[in-house]
Write an enzyme that holds these catalytic residues in place. Sequence first.
Site, mmCIF file in Angstrom:
data_model
loop_
_atom_site.group_PDB
_atom_site.id
_atom_site.type_symbol
_atom_site.label_atom_id
_atom_site.label_comp_id
_atom_site.label_asym_id
_atom_site.label_seq_id
_atom_site.Cartn_x
_atom_site.Cartn_y
_atom_site.Cartn_z
ATOM 1 N N LYS A 67 -22.605 -38.752 -36.621
ATOM 2 C CA LYS A 67 -21.549 -37.738 -36.586
ATOM 3 C C LYS A 67 -22.001 -36.652 -35.617
ATOM 4 O O LYS A 67 -23.149 -36.213 -35.684
ATOM 5 C CB LYS A 67 -21.383 -37.194 -38.018
ATOM 6 C CG LYS A 67 -20.490 -36.013 -38.150
ATOM 7 C CD LYS A 67 -19.059 -36.435 -38.404
ATOM 8 C CE LYS A 67 -18.119 -35.320 -38.018
ATOM 9 N NZ LYS A 67 -16.971 -35.732 -37.245
ATOM 10 N N VAL B 115 -31.557 -39.071 -39.559
ATOM 11 C CA VAL B 115 -30.383 -38.193 -39.671
ATOM 12 C C VAL B 115 -29.063 -38.933 -39.458
ATOM 13 O O VAL B 115 -28.997 -39.939 -38.766
ATOM 14 C CB VAL B 115 -30.467 -36.965 -38.716
ATOM 15 C CG1 VAL B 115 -31.695 -36.119 -38.999
ATOM 16 C CG2 VAL B 115 -30.413 -37.384 -37.271
ATOM 17 N N ASP B 116 -28.019 -38.377 -40.094
ATOM 18 C CA ASP B 116 -26.669 -38.948 -39.961
ATOM 19 C C ASP B 116 -25.797 -38.125 -39.027
ATOM 20 O O ASP B 116 -24.753 -38.588 -38.577
ATOM 21 C CB ASP B 116 -25.977 -38.985 -41.339
ATOM 22 C CG ASP B 116 -26.707 -39.903 -42.300
ATOM 23 O OD1 ASP B 116 -27.359 -40.853 -41.812
ATOM 24 O OD2 ASP B 116 -26.640 -39.672 -43.527
ATOM 25 N N ALA B 117 -26.195 -36.861 -38.810
ATOM 26 C CA ALA B 117 -25.360 -35.988 -37.987
ATOM 27 C C ALA B 117 -26.215 -35.140 -37.062
ATOM 28 O O ALA B 117 -27.319 -34.728 -37.416
ATOM 29 C CB ALA B 117 -24.531 -35.073 -38.884
ATOM 30 N N LYS C 288 -30.102 -34.383 -43.757
ATOM 31 C CA LYS C 288 -29.682 -35.524 -42.920
ATOM 32 C C LYS C 288 -29.022 -35.061 -41.621
ATOM 33 O O LYS C 288 -28.276 -35.802 -40.981
ATOM 34 C CB LYS C 288 -28.685 -36.397 -43.705
ATOM 35 C CG LYS C 288 -29.300 -37.080 -44.905
ATOM 36 C CD LYS C 288 -30.196 -38.188 -44.430
ATOM 37 C CE LYS C 288 -30.002 -39.464 -45.184
ATOM 38 N NZ LYS C 288 -30.781 -40.551 -44.541
#
Length: 302
Positions: free
Chosen positions: A55, A21-23, A242
């Site tokens: 994030k 994941v990005d966030a 994500k």
Amino acid sequence: QGDCHSQLLSSHNARDLLNSVDAFLFDCDGVIWKGDTLIDGVSQTLDMLRSKGKKLVFVTNNSTKSRRQYAKKFQSLGISVSEDEIFCSSFAAAMFLKVNNFPREKKVYVIGEEGILEELQLAGFTGLGGPEDGKKTVQLKPNCLFEHDKTVGAVVVGLDQYINYYKLQYGTLCIRENLGCLFIATNQDAVGHMTDLQEWPGAGCMVAAICGSTQKEPIVVGKPSTFLMDFLQQKFQISCSKMCMVGDRLDTDVLFGKNAGCKTLLVFSGVTSHSTLHDPSNSIEPDYCTNKLSDILELLGP
Ligand code: PLP
Ligand code: CA
């Protein structure tokens, strides 16, 4: 346990989760704090996630404060979070009106607290009611008409410690008599941690009162609404697959994430117990569960 498909967080799957994941979307009460008390290890965990370039977004259904007031709360707890990382349900109500081109010349009646009025004002809308109407009383006398503003085009209902018969009548008349008047609920949480030691009646109680008198269902803008998730997606341009939603409630946080196709992590530091998750009547299963947010930090090691 039982037929539940949630995985207990382990060092192995925690690493997979972090890599995939990005966030991270964090629910606040029960994950970050309990009432006004920070939960152990949160600050260090957020620092670690930031250092890995994730994030971070904070999503709370508590409508009593504005984004500005939440940023101050984070600061007072020693965590640096900027206003534009905060999505409280008071802000969601104002954004719902903005996105739907609610006419500026119409007014918004508020059964709720200061946070909603502040967000409405910042978005350029005229709010009426709120805490001030908590002091007002009704005159139940023959030939005495209760007057309300016919230009109110939306009633926003959230947690209101000062709810009274005056506000119930005002909101009810607007919804029943003003043509096309919207009925917006910031959230429908049954209870909330107004203090760290106890749960108190939540916005769901105020919303139900207006449902009862108007026989209408509200538009809900907080978790688990798709409105809020769509808004977040537009804002950050990160695909839901994500993102990981971390929360302590099944019917708001976990459902909010699951409906959108986010990864979901349930923590037991809030209102949900192991037995509630594993109860045969529960159909909302997070991908992962763990005792508290800082377990991520401990599982990943130094
Ligand atoms: N509404 C009220 C009034 C609350 O007190 C709380 C939690 O304290 C909530 C909602 C839920 O907030 P969150 O979404 O951060 O768990
Ligand atoms: Ca919560």
